[in-house]
Design an enzyme around this catalytic site. Structure first.
Site, PDB file in Angstrom:
ATOM      1  N   ASP A  24      39.206  14.397  20.436  1.00 43.83           N
ATOM      2  CA  ASP A  24      40.087  15.399  19.825  1.00 43.83           C
ATOM      3  C   ASP A  24      39.664  16.434  19.700  1.00 43.83           C
ATOM      4  O   ASP A  24      39.947  17.473  18.790  1.00 43.83           O
ATOM      5  CB  ASP A  24      40.635  15.007  18.346  1.00 43.83           C
ATOM      6  CG  ASP A  24      41.136  13.291  18.146  1.00 43.83           C
ATOM      7  OD1 ASP A  24      41.432  12.819  19.312  1.00 43.83           O
ATOM      8  OD2 ASP A  24      41.282  12.918  17.280  1.00 43.83           O
ATOM      9  N   LYS A 133      45.987   9.106  21.630  1.00 45.51           N
ATOM     10  CA  LYS A 133      46.144   8.082  20.705  1.00 45.51           C
ATOM     11  C   LYS A 133      46.718   8.590  19.405  1.00 45.51           C
ATOM     12  O   LYS A 133      46.835   9.554  19.010  1.00 45.51           O
ATOM     13  CB  LYS A 133      44.642   7.947  20.237  1.00 45.51           C
ATOM     14  CG  LYS A 133      43.738   9.164  19.344  1.00 45.51           C
ATOM     15  CD  LYS A 133      42.421   8.651  19.235  1.00 45.51           C
ATOM     16  CE  LYS A 133      41.542   9.835  18.417  1.00 45.51           C
ATOM     17  NZ  LYS A 133      42.189  10.042  17.080  1.00 45.51           N
ATOM     18  N   CYS A 166      38.489  10.800  12.706  1.00 44.91           N
ATOM     19  CA  CYS A 166      38.695  10.047  13.981  1.00 44.91           C
ATOM     20  C   CYS A 166      37.390   9.572  14.605  1.00 44.91           C
ATOM     21  O   CYS A 166      37.166   8.463  15.188  1.00 44.91           O
ATOM     22  CB  CYS A 166      39.231  10.894  14.927  1.00 44.91           C
ATOM     23  SG  CYS A 166      41.165  11.336  14.387  1.00 44.91           S
TER      24      CYS A 166
END
EC number: 3.5.1.110
Length: 230
Positions: A24, A133, A166
């Protein structure tokens, strides 16, 4: 084989059967004006993390490791985010921020938006894999497990943001699926106070994986390359 000095002990892996995972590294999480910044989280110290990820990616690619890039987010209508029947609807700070600031609706973590894009300094190359995701874990509703197993990959080296969300979620899920997870601590950044970073790294090295750093990782890969040449 490469032996990486790490906490709580060294770990040995084959780079060509391992993956470097970049979690990310989007404008949303690393750039002023992105989601985390607008939601009140401090992103002022992410620049060194970006540089360290660049270094780790370059070394990993040269060693033959698979590079996997994650982008967290949803479709423009946020169907993938889940409605009121999903805990994600209630706990996602991005969704809560948009409900509190309606002018941001459709701008945070929406596919195709500036917020969703990877930062300019980190661009995937041919041969890398880019995966969207919809939740914190990279294993949820993605082909990650299948991609890794089909290539015989069991060792995962993690970088990215946020360490305590995450990154840790994906590493933990990998642990339960029998993957060996390593975090490069100076190539990650937390969402929240500094103690969140320390707590996440403590959890990982104590219960779920290993913790190292970018310089040690690059040195280990370089030593392996020299040994192969010799």
């Amino acid at each position: 084989m490469t032996t990486l000095t790490a906490r709580p002990e060294a770990i040995t892996f084959d780079p060509q059967q391992s993956a470097l995972i970049v979690v990310d590294m989007q404008n949303a999480y690393a750039t002023p004006g992105g989601y985390l910044d607008l939601a009140g989280f401090d992103v002022s110290t992410t620049r060194p993390v970006i540089a360290n990820i660049q270094t780790a990616v370059t070394a990993a690619r040269a060693a033959g490791m698979l590079i996997i890039w994650f982008q967290n987010g949803w479709d423009e209508q946020y169907v993938e985010a889940g409605g009121p029947g999903s805990p994600n609807f209630h706990k996602s700070n991005a969704l809560k921020t948009m409900r509190n600031q309606p002018q941001l609706q459709g701008k945070l973590l929406a596919k195709g938006s500036w917020d969703y894009q990877l930062v300019d300094e980190l661009m995937p190359q041919p041969g890398d894999i880019v995966l969207p995701k919809p939740r914190y874990s990279g294993f949820f509703n993605t082909p990650l497990d299948s991609i890794l197993r089909s290539r015989g990959i069991r060792h995962l080296v993690f970088t990215g943001i946020a360490t305590n969300v995450c990154v840790e979620s994906t590493l933990r899920d990998g642990f339960f699926l029998e993957y060996f997870g390593v975090v490069l601590e100076d190539a990650t950044h937390q969402a929240g106070p500094e103690f969140a970073q320390k707590a996440a790294l403590f959890n990982i090295e104590t219960f779920f994986g290993w913790v190292s750093d970018v310089e040690t990782f690059c040195d280990a890969l370089s030593s392996t390359s020299f040994a192969r040449i010799a």
